[in-house]
Design an enzyme around this catalytic site. Structure first.
Site, PDB file in Angstrom:
ATOM      1  N   PRO A 175       0.719  -1.341  -0.067  1.00  0.00           N
ATOM      2  CA  PRO A 175      -0.040  -0.092  -0.061  1.00  0.00           C
ATOM      3  C   PRO A 175       0.901   1.193   0.146  1.00  0.00           C
ATOM      4  O   PRO A 175       0.279   2.465   0.039  1.00  0.00           O
ATOM      5  CB  PRO A 175      -0.959  -0.030   1.189  1.00  0.00           C
ATOM      6  N   GLU A 176       2.173   1.172  -0.304  1.00  0.00           N
ATOM      7  CA  GLU A 176       3.031   2.317   0.002  1.00  0.00           C
ATOM      8  C   GLU A 176       2.681   3.235  -0.906  1.00  0.00           C
ATOM      9  O   GLU A 176       2.555   4.749  -0.406  1.00  0.00           O
ATOM     10  CB  GLU A 176       4.560   1.950   0.071  1.00  0.00           C
ATOM     11  N   VAL A 177       2.784   2.895  -2.303  1.00  0.00           N
ATOM     12  CA  VAL A 177       2.409   4.218  -3.320  1.00  0.00           C
ATOM     13  C   VAL A 177       0.992   4.675  -2.920  1.00  0.00           C
ATOM     14  O   VAL A 177       0.971   6.069  -3.076  1.00  0.00           O
ATOM     15  CB  VAL A 177       2.513   3.341  -4.707  1.00  0.00           C
ATOM     16  N   ASN A 234      -0.222   5.367  -0.232  1.00  0.00           N
ATOM     17  CA  ASN A 234       0.239   6.226   0.821  1.00  0.00           C
ATOM     18  C   ASN A 234       1.201   7.521   0.357  1.00  0.00           C
ATOM     19  O   ASN A 234       1.128   8.496   1.210  1.00  0.00           O
ATOM     20  CB  ASN A 234       0.699   5.501   1.993  1.00  0.00           C
TER      21      ASN A 234
END
Length: 247
Positions: A128-130, A132
């Protein structure tokens, strides 16, 4: 926060912090490093299983724990996490990940850093980093080694999570098991690997280091620099504001 149990020649290391979804905080990573080191140095251990306490494998970095740190301090913690994950490739003994429930962010990457990955069919895999606002700061070389650059890029964008069967199809995982059976399947694989001649298992790992972990340290350093840049973006700031991360 880390379980360590030996059965025969197999050692099971468990991320055991269920109230924080087995998130990779500082103490967890110190404990994991010590457990991996103990398994590597124990002549009675032939293979390792890495798993998470129910209901899941790992939710990734502990943003609540990191929330009071500066971006520079966060990068330092992630660099230490990266170094611990990289040691798996350089151990003489195979490490089998048993993944149930979900593997998110750093938990996803920690799993693919292992030599063999067993996923439950219902596991939710997601980076989910991108979403975020930032690039994952470590471990992407391990993902590239497993699935290739194009698929690794798609998974890193993380537009949608994937189930265990899709993780198997893409090469993120090596084996699939029914929900609740991933650990037993991983133990069986580890037992079979531990029964092989230890010297040949170790030399096989050494030979394939160049393919599984080539340039991983440089890649992690580059990802960390890009992560730090991303942390200044509006999307990242909106995420960090929920965790009071300092600029």
């Amino acid at each position: 926060m880390i379980g360590f149990e030996k059965t025969g020649r197999v050692c099971v290391i468990t991320l055991d912090r269920p109230k924080r979804r087995n998130a990779l905080g500082e103490e967890v990573m110190k404990g994991l490093a010590a457990a991996l080191r103990a398994a590597e140095q124990d002549p009675e251990v032939g293979a390792v299983v890495l798993t998470g306490a129910p209901p899941a494998f790992c939710a990734g970095s502990d943003l609540k724990e990191l929330g009071g740190q500066t971006i520079a301090a966060m990068c330092g913690h992630e660099a230490e996490t990266a170094a611990i994950a990289r040691t798996i490739a350089y151990m003489s003994k195979p490490v089998v990940a048993a993944v149930e429930g979900y593997a998110l962010g750093g938990g996803f990457i920690l799993a693919v850093c292992c030599d063999v990955v067993v996923t439950a069919r219902g596991t939710r895999w997601h980076l989910p980093e991108v979403q975020n606002g930032w690039l994952p700061p470590w471990g992407l070389q391990a993902l590239v080694a497993r699935v290739g650059g194009v698929k690794a890029r798609l998974l890193t964008w993380g537009a949608e999570p994937i189930p265990g069967d899709e993780a198997l199809r893409l090469g993120v995982a090596d084996y699939a098991a029914e929900d609740g059976a991933a650990l037993d399947r991983a133990k069986a694989l580890a037992t079979a690997l531990a029964a092989l001649p230890a010297n040949a298992v170790a030399t096989t790992k050494r030979f394939f280091e160049a393919f599984a972990a080539a340039d991983a340290e440089r890649a992690d350093m580059q990802a960390s620099r890009l992560f730090a840049e991303d942390c200044l973006s509006p999307a990242a700031r909106a995420t960090f504001d929920r965790f009071t991360v300092k600029s």
